[in-house]
Design an enzyme around this catalytic site. Structure first.
Site, PDB file in Angstrom:
ATOM      1  N   ASP A 150     -58.127  14.054 -18.927  1.00 41.89           N
ATOM      2  CA  ASP A 150     -57.616  15.406 -19.183  1.00 41.89           C
ATOM      3  C   ASP A 150     -56.118  15.467 -18.901  1.00 41.89           C
ATOM      4  O   ASP A 150     -55.587  14.638 -18.150  1.00 41.89           O
ATOM      5  CB  ASP A 150     -58.326  16.419 -18.270  1.00 41.89           C
ATOM      6  CG  ASP A 150     -59.819  16.472 -18.531  1.00 41.89           C
ATOM      7  OD1 ASP A 150     -60.233  16.127 -19.653  1.00 41.89           O
ATOM      8  OD2 ASP A 150     -60.559  16.837 -17.599  1.00 41.89           O
TER       9      ASP A 150
HETATM   10  N1  URA Z   1     -63.894  13.665 -16.293  1.00 45.09           N
HETATM   11  C1  URA Z   1     -63.162  14.793 -16.271  1.00 45.09           C
HETATM   12  O1  URA Z   1     -63.665  15.860 -16.026  1.00 45.09           O
HETATM   13  N2  URA Z   1     -61.850  14.692 -16.553  1.00 45.09           N
HETATM   14  C2  URA Z   1     -61.230  13.530 -16.823  1.00 45.09           C
HETATM   15  O2  URA Z   1     -60.028  13.508 -17.061  1.00 45.09           O
HETATM   16  C3  URA Z   1     -62.014  12.348 -16.833  1.00 45.09           C
HETATM   17  C4  URA Z   1     -63.341  12.444 -16.551  1.00 45.09           C
END
Ligand code: URA
Length: 259
Positions: free
Chosen positions: A104
């Site tokens: 993310d």
């Molecule tokens: N899971 C998440 O919630 N965010 C990420 O960036 C990677 C795995």
């Protein structure tokens, strides 16, 4: 065409100074003939380079480890935010390079970039069971009860079934947890902790397969991965080893970097 010493240094991780020493000792051959000139121009696709009795294979593709900072998007293009590709230095940025797997925008840590679609598939396909490990800081204290829930293949948001996953607490701080997933659903780690009544405050990917991110890699920095690191990434590992390496080296790094 490429300089011989650069080719050897890129493939082996040796400094150019060490390559020169090896050449002086007569340990480098090009097409079967001992070569002493580090500046010799070779064609890496055709010339056979042998260092200390080992043939160096030409690599068609590029493999990069990035320590992703907060604020960058894991895609090749984005109208509004900077992408992780903008962090790859010119000498490593190749045509058709993309991040193999997404973190993310507000997540940090190990992002693997390549122009090798086949290898990216091996890393991303849940069927290949290549575990990725995430260290998270939680809003509420970690509970050991999460372990059986994650292990059972939990359901998130009512109907999305997850593959069995691993989770454990970290002895340094009761608000930290390490998670091991073989798949990558949208916001998966955050949604899994929400499903057990907790909340992820921040997330750092420490490991892809058997390879832990280089702890000397500062946020925003990249390095080209060597053949042995690719092999390590594709190899199996034990989740308890991942926990040990995080406990040993990463917690202080992450606490200093305010994970
Ligand atoms: N899971 C998440 O919630 N965010 C990420 O960036 C990677 C795995």
């Amino acid at each position: 065409m490429e300089r011989l010493d650069k080719f050897i240094s890129d493939r082996t991780g040796m400094s150019r100074k060490d390559v020169k020493l090896l050449m002086k000792r007569g340990e480098v051959k090009v097409n079967g003939k001992t070569e002493h000139d580090p500046g010799l121009r070779i064609n890496p696709e055709q010339d056979m380079v042998n260092v200390s009795e080992r043939n160096l294979v030409y690599r068609k593709n590029t493999y990069v480890m990035l320590n992703k900072p907060d604020g960058y998007v894991c895609s090749t293009r984005d109208g509004r935010s900077e992408t992780v590709l903008s962090l790859v230095p010119d000498e490593l940025r190749v045509k058709n390079m993309f991040p193999a797997g997404r973190l993310d925008k507000d997540s940090k840590g190990f992002v693997f970039l390549t122009d090798d679609g086949g290898l990216a598939h091996r890393i991303l396909s849940p069927k290949k069971h290549l575990t990725k490990c995430y260290l998270v800081r939680l809003e509420n204290e970690y509970s050991e009860e999460y372990e059986s829930v994650f292990e059972s293949g939990m359901t998130i948001d009512g109907d999305e079934k997850c593959l069995p996953a691993k989770v454990c607490g970290i002895s340094h701080d009761s608000h930290f947890a390490l998670v091991g997933l073989d798949e990558g659903k949208f916001h998966q780690v955050k949604r899994m902790f929400e499903a057990v009544g907790n909340k992820v405050v921040s997330l750092f990917r420490v490991q892809i397969g058997g390879l832990v991110i280089d702890e000397n890699l500062a946020p925003g920095e990249c390095l080209e991965m060597l053949d042995n690191e690719i092999e390590k990434m594709l190899s199996d590992f034990d989740f308890s080893d991942a926990r040990n390496s995080v406990e040993k080296s990463f917690c202080s790094y992450l606490i200093n970097n305010k994970l």
